[in-house]
Write a protein that holds these residues in place. Structure first.
Motif, PDB file in Angstrom:
ATOM      1  N   GLU A  82       0.811  -1.228   0.000  1.00 24.24           N
ATOM      2  CA  GLU A  82       0.000   0.000   0.000  1.00 24.24           C
ATOM      3  C   GLU A  82       0.839   1.269   0.000  1.00 24.24           C
ATOM      4  N   LYS A  83       2.161   1.141  -0.198  1.00 21.25           N
ATOM      5  CA  LYS A  83       3.045   2.307  -0.212  1.00 21.25           C
ATOM      6  C   LYS A  83       3.674   2.506  -1.581  1.00 21.25           C
ATOM      7  N   ALA A  84       3.827   3.791  -1.931  1.00 21.62           N
ATOM      8  CA  ALA A  84       4.516   4.157  -3.168  1.00 21.62           C
ATOM      9  C   ALA A  84       5.601   5.170  -2.832  1.00 21.62           C
ATOM     10  N   ALA A  85       6.793   4.955  -3.375  1.00 19.00           N
ATOM     11  CA  ALA A  85       7.886   5.922  -3.264  1.00 19.00           C
ATOM     12  C   ALA A  85       7.930   6.662  -4.596  1.00 19.00           C
ATOM     13  N   CYS A  86       7.823   7.984  -4.512  1.00 18.90           N
ATOM     14  CA  CYS A  86       7.732   8.805  -5.713  1.00 18.90           C
ATOM     15  C   CYS A  86       8.865   9.817  -5.731  1.00 18.90           C
ATOM     16  N   ARG A  87       9.657   9.786  -6.805  1.00 15.17           N
ATOM     17  CA  ARG A  87      10.682  10.819  -7.011  1.00 15.17           C
ATOM     18  C   ARG A  87      10.021  11.880  -7.860  1.00 15.17           C
ATOM     19  N   VAL A  88       9.941  13.087  -7.299  1.00 12.61           N
ATOM     20  CA  VAL A  88       9.212  14.160  -7.968  1.00 12.61           C
ATOM     21  C   VAL A  88      10.067  15.413  -8.058  1.00 12.61           C
ATOM     22  N   SER A  89       9.663  16.301  -8.950  1.00 10.24           N
ATOM     23  CA  SER A  89      10.273  17.621  -9.010  1.00 10.24           C
ATOM     24  C   SER A  89       9.140  18.633  -9.132  1.00 10.24           C
ATOM     25  N   THR A  90       9.409  19.822  -8.615  1.00  8.19           N
ATOM     26  CA  THR A  90       8.443  20.909  -8.738  1.00  8.19           C
ATOM     27  C   THR A  90       9.115  22.033  -9.505  1.00  8.19           C
ATOM     28  N   LEU A  91       8.295  22.794 -10.205  1.00  8.17           N
ATOM     29  CA  LEU A  91       8.799  23.938 -10.947  1.00  8.17           C
ATOM     30  C   LEU A  91       7.782  25.051 -10.797  1.00  8.17           C
ATOM     31  N   GLY A  92       8.265  26.236 -10.458  1.00  7.66           N
ATOM     32  CA  GLY A  92       7.353  27.357 -10.325  1.00  7.66           C
ATOM     33  C   GLY A  92       8.105  28.668 -10.195  1.00  7.66           C
ATOM     34  N   THR A  93       7.388  29.760 -10.431  1.00  7.32           N
ATOM     35  CA  THR A  93       7.937  31.108 -10.347  1.00  7.32           C
ATOM     36  C   THR A  93       7.375  31.788  -9.115  1.00  7.32           C
ATOM     37  N   ARG A  95       5.940  34.459  -7.265  1.00 10.67           N
ATOM     38  CA  ARG A  95       5.269  35.728  -7.530  1.00 10.67           C
ATOM     39  C   ARG A  95       4.711  36.360  -6.257  1.00 10.67           C
ATOM     40  N   GLY A  96       4.699  35.589  -5.160  1.00  6.55           N
ATOM     41  CA  GLY A  96       4.188  36.099  -3.890  1.00  6.55           C
ATOM     42  C   GLY A  96       5.072  35.651  -2.751  1.00  6.55           C
ATOM     43  N   ALA A  97       4.812  36.191  -1.560  1.00  9.45           N
ATOM     44  CA  ALA A  97       5.590  35.811  -0.374  1.00  9.45           C
ATOM     45  C   ALA A  97       5.366  34.336  -0.066  1.00  9.45           C
ATOM     46  N   PHE A  98       6.421  33.678   0.399  1.00 11.23           N
ATOM     47  CA  PHE A  98       6.344  32.265   0.757  1.00 11.23           C
ATOM     48  C   PHE A  98       7.150  32.022   2.014  1.00 11.23           C
ATOM     49  N   GLN A  99       6.464  31.618   3.080  1.00 14.48           N
ATOM     50  CA  GLN A  99       7.103  31.305   4.363  1.00 14.48           C
ATOM     51  C   GLN A  99       8.104  32.383   4.760  1.00 14.48           C
ATOM     52  N   GLY A 100       7.670  33.631   4.684  1.00 16.07           N
ATOM     53  CA  GLY A 100       8.500  34.752   5.112  1.00 16.07           C
ATOM     54  C   GLY A 100       9.471  35.270   4.068  1.00 16.07           C
ATOM     55  N   ILE A 101       9.505  34.654   2.893  1.00 21.00           N
ATOM     56  CA  ILE A 101      10.405  35.093   1.827  1.00 21.00           C
ATOM     57  C   ILE A 101       9.595  35.955   0.857  1.00 21.00           C
ATOM     58  N   PRO A 102       9.940  37.232   0.715  1.00 19.38           N
ATOM     59  CA  PRO A 102       9.204  38.084  -0.219  1.00 19.38           C
ATOM     60  C   PRO A 102       9.335  37.576  -1.655  1.00 19.38           C
ATOM     61  N   ALA A 103       8.379  37.945  -2.494  1.00 20.57           N
ATOM     62  CA  ALA A 103       8.401  37.531  -3.902  1.00 20.57           C
ATOM     63  C   ALA A 103       9.728  37.925  -4.549  1.00 20.57           C
ATOM     64  N   THR A 104      10.300  37.002  -5.303  1.00 21.10           N
ATOM     65  CA  THR A 104      11.582  37.240  -5.969  1.00 21.10           C
ATOM     66  C   THR A 104      11.442  37.284  -7.484  1.00 21.10           C
ATOM     67  N   GLY A 105      10.361  36.730  -8.025  1.00 19.74           N
ATOM     68  CA  GLY A 105      10.206  36.614  -9.469  1.00 19.74           C
ATOM     69  C   GLY A 105      11.071  35.513 -10.067  1.00 19.74           C
ATOM     70  N   LYS A 106      11.757  34.754  -9.213  1.00 21.80           N
ATOM     71  CA  LYS A 106      12.667  33.706  -9.711  1.00 21.80           C
ATOM     72  C   LYS A 106      11.906  32.408  -9.978  1.00 21.80           C
ATOM     73  N   ARG A 107      12.318  31.750 -11.060  1.00 28.24           N
ATOM     74  CA  ARG A 107      11.785  30.421 -11.399  1.00 28.24           C
ATOM     75  C   ARG A 107      12.680  29.406 -10.701  1.00 28.24           C
ATOM     76  N   VAL A 108      12.068  28.534  -9.910  1.00 32.96           N
ATOM     77  CA  VAL A 108      12.844  27.580  -9.118  1.00 32.96           C
ATOM     78  C   VAL A 108      12.357  26.157  -9.367  1.00 32.96           C
ATOM     79  N   ARG A 109      13.302  25.243  -9.222  1.00 30.02           N
ATOM     80  CA  ARG A 109      13.025  23.801  -9.343  1.00 30.02           C
ATOM     81  C   ARG A 109      13.461  23.155  -8.044  1.00 30.02           C
ATOM     82  N   GLN A 110      12.600  22.294  -7.523  1.00 32.72           N
ATOM     83  CA  GLN A 110      12.934  21.569  -6.301  1.00 32.72           C
ATOM     84  C   GLN A 110      12.675  20.085  -6.546  1.00 32.72           C
ATOM     85  N   THR A 111      13.578  19.258  -6.056  1.00 32.47           N
ATOM     86  CA  THR A 111      13.419  17.812  -6.207  1.00 32.47           C
ATOM     87  C   THR A 111      13.186  17.189  -4.845  1.00 32.47           C
ATOM     88  N   GLY A 112      12.563  16.026  -4.859  1.00 29.83           N
ATOM     89  CA  GLY A 112      12.319  15.353  -3.595  1.00 29.83           C
ATOM     90  C   GLY A 112      11.730  13.968  -3.765  1.00 29.83           C
TER      91      GLY A 112
END
Length: 144
Positions: A82-93, A95-112
């Motif tokens: 009943e378990k799945a291990a998923c290697r994923v990546s996110t991509l986004g720009t 445009r707004g504040a995130f966890q105390g970080i003001p908007a940067t306009g930067k496009r970022v990729r995160q893996t996990g």
């Protein structure tokens, strides 16, 4: 090992990310009601995140406000029982504040990696590890 149950678990994992991407695109977080149990437990929650479906929806709602073009890509899915291990990546720009970080306009990729446990086609537990340091470096919050 029951091959059908493994394939069903893989399909459930892919279905979750399809619903998540649809919810992020449309802003209709009710899309997640079909793929996450109301009492789901996140063992690695975002800072300040409440447990359960409503907490998860709030967290994705905040992420969507900060990264309105956020998308998840599934690179690999490995399942057992009943378990799945998923290697994923996110991509986004950002445009707004995130966890105390003001908007940067930067496009970022995160893996996990997400490990998802399903019951009845819905996530009941999640464990996740993402490259937070690399994410913060792309936003200019820590040296590369």
């Amino acid at each position: 090992m029951d091959v059908d149950s493994v394939e069903r678990t893989k399909a459930d994992a892919l279905r979750f990310y399809e619903h998540l991407n649809r919810a992020l695109r449309s802003g209709n977080l009710a899309e997640l009601d079909d793929v996450i149990a109301p009492d789901a437990i996140d063992h690695n929650p975002a800072p300040g995140m409440r447990q359960g479906l409503e907490g998860i929806k709030e967290a994705f709602g905040e992420a969507r406000l900060a990264f309105p073009d956020l998308v998840f890509a599934v690179e690999d899915v490995i399942a057992e029982g009943e378990k799945a291990a998923c290697r994923v990546s996110t991509l986004g720009t950002q445009r707004g504040a995130f966890q105390g970080i003001p908007a940067t306009g930067k496009r970022v990729r995160q893996t996990g990696i997400d490990i998802l446990r399903f019951r009845g086609g819905k996530i009941v537990e999640r464990w996740g590890e993402f490259d937070t340091l690399g994410f913060l470096a792309q936003l200019g919050r820590v040296p590369r």
